[in-house]
Scaffold this motif. Sequence first.
Motif, PDB file in Angstrom:
ATOM      1  N   LEU A  76     -56.243  94.153  48.015  1.00 47.13           N
ATOM      2  CA  LEU A  76     -55.566  93.113  48.790  1.00 47.13           C
ATOM      3  C   LEU A  76     -54.047  93.246  48.678  1.00 47.13           C
ATOM      4  N   SER A  77     -53.564  94.366  48.106  1.00 54.63           N
ATOM      5  CA  SER A  77     -52.138  94.563  47.845  1.00 54.63           C
ATOM      6  C   SER A  77     -51.464  95.341  48.970  1.00 54.63           C
ATOM      7  N   ASP A  78     -50.240  95.782  48.688  1.00 53.04           N
ATOM      8  CA  ASP A  78     -49.480  96.581  49.653  1.00 53.04           C
ATOM      9  C   ASP A  78     -50.058  97.979  49.829  1.00 53.04           C
ATOM     10  N   TYR A  79     -50.841  98.463  48.868  1.00 51.56           N
ATOM     11  CA  TYR A  79     -51.460  99.792  48.927  1.00 51.56           C
ATOM     12  C   TYR A  79     -52.974  99.633  48.807  1.00 51.56           C
ATOM     13  N   PRO A  80     -53.605  99.156  49.867  1.00 46.93           N
ATOM     14  CA  PRO A  80     -55.006  98.711  49.795  1.00 46.93           C
ATOM     15  C   PRO A  80     -56.052  99.811  49.935  1.00 46.93           C
ATOM     16  N   VAL A  81     -55.941 100.842  49.109  1.00 42.48           N
ATOM     17  CA  VAL A  81     -56.923 101.920  49.102  1.00 42.48           C
ATOM     18  C   VAL A  81     -57.285 102.208  47.655  1.00 42.48           C
ATOM     19  N   VAL A  82     -58.585 102.275  47.382  1.00 42.52           N
ATOM     20  CA  VAL A  82     -59.069 102.644  46.056  1.00 42.52           C
ATOM     21  C   VAL A  82     -59.976 103.852  46.214  1.00 42.52           C
ATOM     22  N   ARG A  83     -59.743 104.866  45.401  1.00 41.69           N
ATOM     23  CA  ARG A  83     -60.593 106.061  45.397  1.00 41.69           C
ATOM     24  C   ARG A  83     -61.456 106.007  44.143  1.00 41.69           C
ATOM     25  N   TYR A  84     -62.776 106.068  44.358  1.00 38.14           N
ATOM     26  CA  TYR A  84     -63.730 106.016  43.250  1.00 38.14           C
ATOM     27  C   TYR A  84     -64.482 107.337  43.178  1.00 38.14           C
ATOM     28  N   GLY A  85     -64.530 107.937  41.998  1.00 39.27           N
ATOM     29  CA  GLY A  85     -65.257 109.182  41.780  1.00 39.27           C
ATOM     30  C   GLY A  85     -66.552 108.902  41.044  1.00 39.27           C
ATOM     31  N   PRO A  86     -67.677 108.825  41.761  1.00 37.46           N
ATOM     32  CA  PRO A  86     -68.954 108.520  41.109  1.00 37.46           C
ATOM     33  C   PRO A  86     -69.347 109.606  40.106  1.00 37.46           C
ATOM     34  N   PRO A  87     -69.952 109.207  38.980  1.00 35.96           N
ATOM     35  CA  PRO A  87     -70.366 110.192  37.983  1.00 35.96           C
ATOM     36  C   PRO A  87     -71.451 111.117  38.539  1.00 35.96           C
ATOM     37  N   GLY A  88     -71.294 112.401  38.255  1.00 32.29           N
ATOM     38  CA  GLY A  88     -72.303 113.375  38.665  1.00 32.29           C
ATOM     39  C   GLY A  88     -72.265 113.753  40.131  1.00 32.29           C
ATOM     40  N   GLU A  89     -71.289 113.251  40.883  1.00 38.25           N
ATOM     41  CA  GLU A  89     -71.196 113.558  42.313  1.00 38.25           C
ATOM     42  C   GLU A  89     -70.042 114.525  42.557  1.00 38.25           C
ATOM     43  N   THR A  90     -70.103 115.209  43.676  1.00 39.34           N
ATOM     44  CA  THR A  90     -69.046 116.160  44.031  1.00 39.34           C
ATOM     45  C   THR A  90     -68.131 115.589  45.115  1.00 39.34           C
ATOM     46  N   TYR A  91     -68.215 114.314  45.372  1.00 36.08           N
ATOM     47  CA  TYR A  91     -67.386 113.671  46.388  1.00 36.08           C
ATOM     48  C   TYR A  91     -66.819 112.381  45.824  1.00 36.08           C
ATOM     49  N   THR A  92     -65.852 111.818  46.537  1.00 37.21           N
ATOM     50  CA  THR A  92     -65.281 110.535  46.169  1.00 37.21           C
ATOM     51  C   THR A  92     -65.597 109.501  47.248  1.00 37.21           C
ATOM     52  N   VAL A  93     -65.507 108.244  46.857  1.00 37.73           N
ATOM     53  CA  VAL A  93     -65.694 107.121  47.771  1.00 37.73           C
ATOM     54  C   VAL A  93     -64.332 106.448  47.924  1.00 37.73           C
ATOM     55  N   ASP A  94     -63.834 106.413  49.153  1.00 34.97           N
ATOM     56  CA  ASP A  94     -62.561 105.743  49.427  1.00 34.97           C
ATOM     57  C   ASP A  94     -62.853 104.389  50.051  1.00 34.97           C
ATOM     58  N   LEU A  95     -62.316 103.348  49.433  1.00 41.80           N
ATOM     59  CA  LEU A  95     -62.453 101.981  49.931  1.00 41.80           C
ATOM     60  C   LEU A  95     -61.088 101.524  50.419  1.00 41.80           C
ATOM     61  N   MET A  96     -61.029 101.019  51.662  1.00 40.89           N
ATOM     62  CA  MET A  96     -59.769 100.600  52.273  1.00 40.89           C
ATOM     63  C   MET A  96     -59.945  99.242  52.934  1.00 40.89           C
ATOM     64  N   THR A  97     -58.892  98.466  52.910  1.00 43.22           N
ATOM     65  CA  THR A  97     -58.895  97.226  53.689  1.00 43.22           C
ATOM     66  C   THR A  97     -57.947  97.331  54.882  1.00 43.22           C
ATOM     67  N   ARG A  98     -56.990  98.267  54.791  1.00 45.51           N
ATOM     68  CA  ARG A  98     -56.112  98.565  55.919  1.00 45.51           C
ATOM     69  C   ARG A  98     -55.389  99.861  55.637  1.00 45.51           C
ATOM     70  N   LEU A  99     -54.812 100.445  56.677  1.00 45.61           N
ATOM     71  CA  LEU A  99     -53.948 101.620  56.545  1.00 45.61           C
ATOM     72  C   LEU A  99     -52.570 101.209  57.018  1.00 45.61           C
ATOM     73  N   GLY A 100     -51.710 100.893  56.084  1.00 42.46           N
ATOM     74  CA  GLY A 100     -50.374 100.404  56.425  1.00 42.46           C
ATOM     75  C   GLY A 100     -50.481  99.199  57.340  1.00 42.46           C
ATOM     76  N   GLU A 101     -49.665  99.199  58.350  1.00 45.43           N
ATOM     77  CA  GLU A 101     -49.738  98.138  59.366  1.00 45.43           C
ATOM     78  C   GLU A 101     -50.458  98.624  60.615  1.00 45.43           C
ATOM     79  N   ALA A 102     -50.854  99.897  60.624  1.00 44.88           N
ATOM     80  CA  ALA A 102     -51.442 100.501  61.819  1.00 44.88           C
ATOM     81  C   ALA A 102     -52.898 100.112  62.041  1.00 44.88           C
ATOM     82  N   VAL A 103     -53.691 100.034  60.972  1.00 47.46           N
ATOM     83  CA  VAL A 103     -55.122  99.786  61.117  1.00 47.46           C
ATOM     84  C   VAL A 103     -55.559  98.757  60.085  1.00 47.46           C
TER      85      VAL A 103
END
Length: 160
Positions: A76-103
């Motif tokens: 909910l902050s000015d940089y609303p993206v969290v990247r989570y690296g699940p254990p045992g996986e080869t990919y990450t999960v990106d959670l976003m609430t917005r991209l700057g003011e554009a989206v």
Amino acid sequence: MDLKSVLRLIANLNQEKAEYILVGAGALNILGVVRATEDVDFFIRPNLPNIERVKGALRATWDDPSIEEIQADELLSDYPVVRYGPPGETYTVDLMTRLGEAVHYQDLEWEWRELDAVPIRVATPATLYRMKAGTLRAQDHLDAALLKELYGLKGGDGAG
């Protein structure tokens, strides 16, 4: 990327009644634009109850105490993206609430699609086109062109 674990996460998001929209290469793949990726991108509704439902889905998918490090105030902050690296996986999960003011989450149109009997909230082709057409990344321009061709989208607004 392990499609089974991604689908398990999406099924858990649905079970938790989380408000999410799959975007990025994961959405493109479901819409028929095949592209390799090392992450799965979700826009999530930016409110505390929904963020807790998303964390519940993550916990139901992976037994990982680091999920508790995902803080609502980050999303909910000015940089609303969290990247989570699940254990045992080869990919990450990106959670976003917005991209700057554009989206912003509330600006995204989505539709239900299904993959292996799992319903998925996916950004519409026109929404993905709008998100990708105006960026600086060459890959995004290629994605936008493929969406435009595949779905008969028109220039600037992405409407068909």
